[in-house]
Each structure stands twice: as structure tokens, then as C-alpha cells.
Design a protein around this motif. Structure first.
Motif, PDB file in Angstrom:
ATOM      1  N   PHE A  18     -57.636 -27.525  15.059  1.00 50.90           N
ATOM      2  CA  PHE A  18     -57.177 -26.198  15.453  1.00 50.90           C
ATOM      3  C   PHE A  18     -56.657 -25.535  14.174  1.00 50.90           C
ATOM      4  O   PHE A  18     -55.583 -25.856  13.696  1.00 50.90           O
ATOM      5  N   TRP A  19     -57.472 -24.624  13.618  1.00 51.06           N
ATOM      6  CA  TRP A  19     -57.145 -23.982  12.363  1.00 51.06           C
ATOM      7  C   TRP A  19     -56.220 -22.779  12.566  1.00 51.06           C
ATOM      8  O   TRP A  19     -56.186 -22.171  13.637  1.00 51.06           O
ATOM      9  N   ALA A  20     -55.523 -22.398  11.499  1.00 49.71           N
ATOM     10  CA  ALA A  20     -54.841 -21.103  11.452  1.00 49.71           C
ATOM     11  C   ALA A  20     -55.914 -20.030  11.308  1.00 49.71           C
ATOM     12  O   ALA A  20     -56.945 -20.243  10.665  1.00 49.71           O
ATOM     13  N   VAL A  21     -55.687 -18.871  11.928  1.00 55.74           N
ATOM     14  CA  VAL A  21     -56.639 -17.760  11.870  1.00 55.74           C
ATOM     15  C   VAL A  21     -55.980 -16.592  11.148  1.00 55.74           C
ATOM     16  O   VAL A  21     -54.836 -16.246  11.442  1.00 55.74           O
ATOM     17  N   GLU A  22     -56.719 -16.000  10.225  1.00 56.18           N
ATOM     18  CA  GLU A  22     -56.252 -14.765   9.609  1.00 56.18           C
ATOM     19  C   GLU A  22     -57.411 -13.782   9.549  1.00 56.18           C
ATOM     20  O   GLU A  22     -58.573 -14.178   9.567  1.00 56.18           O
ATOM     21  N   ARG A  23     -57.072 -12.504   9.518  1.00 54.26           N
ATOM     22  CA  ARG A  23     -58.094 -11.468   9.407  1.00 54.26           C
ATOM     23  C   ARG A  23     -58.489 -11.285   7.946  1.00 54.26           C
ATOM     24  O   ARG A  23     -57.668 -11.456   7.052  1.00 54.26           O
ATOM     25  N   ARG A  24     -59.746 -10.902   7.726  1.00 56.61           N
ATOM     26  CA  ARG A  24     -60.251 -10.707   6.366  1.00 56.61           C
ATOM     27  C   ARG A  24     -60.045  -9.297   5.862  1.00 56.61           C
ATOM     28  O   ARG A  24     -60.213  -9.049   4.675  1.00 56.61           O
ATOM     29  N   GLU A  25     -59.695  -8.350   6.737  1.00 57.81           N
ATOM     30  CA  GLU A  25     -59.549  -6.957   6.300  1.00 57.81           C
ATOM     31  C   GLU A  25     -58.554  -6.840   5.158  1.00 57.81           C
ATOM     32  O   GLU A  25     -57.588  -7.590   5.081  1.00 57.81           O
ATOM     33  N   GLN A  26     -58.752  -5.866   4.346  1.00 57.36           N
ATOM     34  CA  GLN A  26     -57.817  -5.579   3.268  1.00 57.36           C
ATOM     35  C   GLN A  26     -56.623  -4.828   3.846  1.00 57.36           C
ATOM     36  O   GLN A  26     -56.744  -4.160   4.864  1.00 57.36           O
ATOM     37  N   GLY A  27     -55.486  -4.936   3.195  1.00 58.75           N
ATOM     38  CA  GLY A  27     -54.325  -4.182   3.644  1.00 58.75           C
ATOM     39  C   GLY A  27     -53.182  -5.083   4.036  1.00 58.75           C
ATOM     40  O   GLY A  27     -53.162  -6.276   3.746  1.00 58.75           O
ATOM     41  N   ALA A  28     -52.250  -4.512   4.764  1.00 57.91           N
ATOM     42  CA  ALA A  28     -50.994  -5.197   5.077  1.00 57.91           C
ATOM     43  C   ALA A  28     -51.209  -6.447   5.922  1.00 57.91           C
ATOM     44  O   ALA A  28     -50.438  -7.394   5.843  1.00 57.91           O
TER      45      ALA A  28
END
Length: 194
Positions: free
Chosen positions: A65-75
Motif C-alpha cells: 500500500f503505497w503513499a499517493v501524491e499528485r504529479r501536478e505542479q504547484g502547492a
């Protein structure tokens, strides 16, 4: 011990957990709306225990079960928005031994297709890289949002529901539905497989 894997999709990164993820994970696990289809929101200690279990599984197997993060640039870039991935199911479950796919995302990330996008990548990894014969998923019957993701992925629901052994008898969430995806079906759906 296997080297930890990372999965990258168009909008997401599924990666091993970092110490900085403890706080956003605790906020997620403590959110009553996110945890509405679990027996109760998790305390900080319970969330930290889940963090430790998931980190240990990835350290041992190279995936989990991995951590998920968004790839979009910004805050938002780099912020942990939840958990998604694969894990061995507990021996007390009727589908054991098996590998399950699961997800839990922050409320502000619902309705954007992230769960399905990340789950498709995890299934492709399960059947392509790991060469698994089958992946399962399950949830409490009232969890219509997760069931909808399982259906959109093309997973097939078992006819017989089951009582989750770690949910108290008589609890409204004890009855769970079970979905399965075979490597053959995944291959037909373009999700990898040998």
C-alpha cells in the motif's frame, strides 16, 4: 528484502512512505467522512501503526500500500493524498491467501478518477511485473464509492458476501462484498498479465 518500486501514472505517483507522510495520513485516517465505511476513524497511534505496517510490507516485498501524491505542479505537488496499492490479505479472511488491491484518498481528491487511475497502474504491476494469477478487493456493503471503482476496473463480484472477522458481530459494516480479477481477465482488459 526487495528494492521498493514506484509507479507513475499520468497524474499520480505511488511511492514508498516517508516520515513527512505521517501527518497527512493521520488527518486522512481521522476524517469521519473518509472513514465512514470503516468501524471508526483511526487515532493518531492507530494511523502510525498502519504507517508502520505498510512501510514494513514495502520494505519486505518491494511493493504494498503505497503513499499517493499528485504529479501536478504547484502547492499540492509532493503532498501525500492517500494510500493505494497491493498487499497480502490477513490469514483470517476467507479469500486468503491472496493479494488485495485497496485505496483510501483524501476527501478533496474524490470524484476525480484518481482511485481508478492508480488502481489500473497497480493491477498492471500485479499481473505484469509480479506475475500474479489473481488480485482481490473487498469492502463493506455500504461503501458504494469503492464498489463502483472495483466495477469500473472490470473486477467481478463474488456471489457470496462474507462477514469480516475483524468487524464486531452485528455491526452495520460487518458484511463485505468480495471482487476478483484474474490475470486472464486483466490481459483481456489491457491491464497486463502473462
Amino acid at each position: 528484502m526487495s528494492a521498493p518500486h514506484r509507479l507513475v501514472t499520468e497524474r499520480l505517483i505511488l511511492r514508498p512512505w516517508e516520515e513527512a507522510d505521517r501527518e497527512p495520513l493521520a488527518l486522512l485516517n481521522g476524517d469521519p467522512e473518509v472513514m465512514a465505511c470503516y468501524p471508526a476513524p483511526l487515532t493518531r497511534a492507530e494511523s502510525d501503526a498502519a504507517f508502520a505496517r505498510w512501510t514494513a510490507h514495502i520494505a519486505e516485498h518491494g511493493w504494498g500500500f503505497w503513499a499517493v501524491e499528485r504529479r501536478e505542479q504547484g502547492a499540492e505537488c509532493g503532498r501525500c493524498i492517500g494510500m493505494l496499492g497491493l498487499q497480502h490479505v490477513g490469514a483470517d479472511l476467507p479469500c486468503a491467501p491472496a493479494v488485495e488491491i485497496g485505496w483510501r484518498l483524501a476527501r478533496d481528491c474524490w470524484g476525480q478518477g484518481y482511485a481508478q487511475e492508480g488502481a489500473r497502474a497497480a493491477l498492471a504491476f500485479a499481473f505484469g511485473t509480479l506475475g500474479l494469477a489473481e488480485v482481490v478487493s473487498f469492502t463493506a456493503l455500504p461503501n458504494v464509492r469503492s464498489r463502483a471503482v472495483m466495477e469500473r476496473l472490470g473486477m467481478l463480484r463474488e456471489a457470496q458476501d462474507f462477514e469480516h472477522p475483524r468487524v464486531a458481530p452485528g455491526h452495520r459494516l460487518r458484511l463485505h462484498c468480495l471482487f476478483r480479477m484474474s490475470a486472464e481477465r486483466a490481459r483481456a482488459l489491457g491491464l497486463g498479465g502473462g
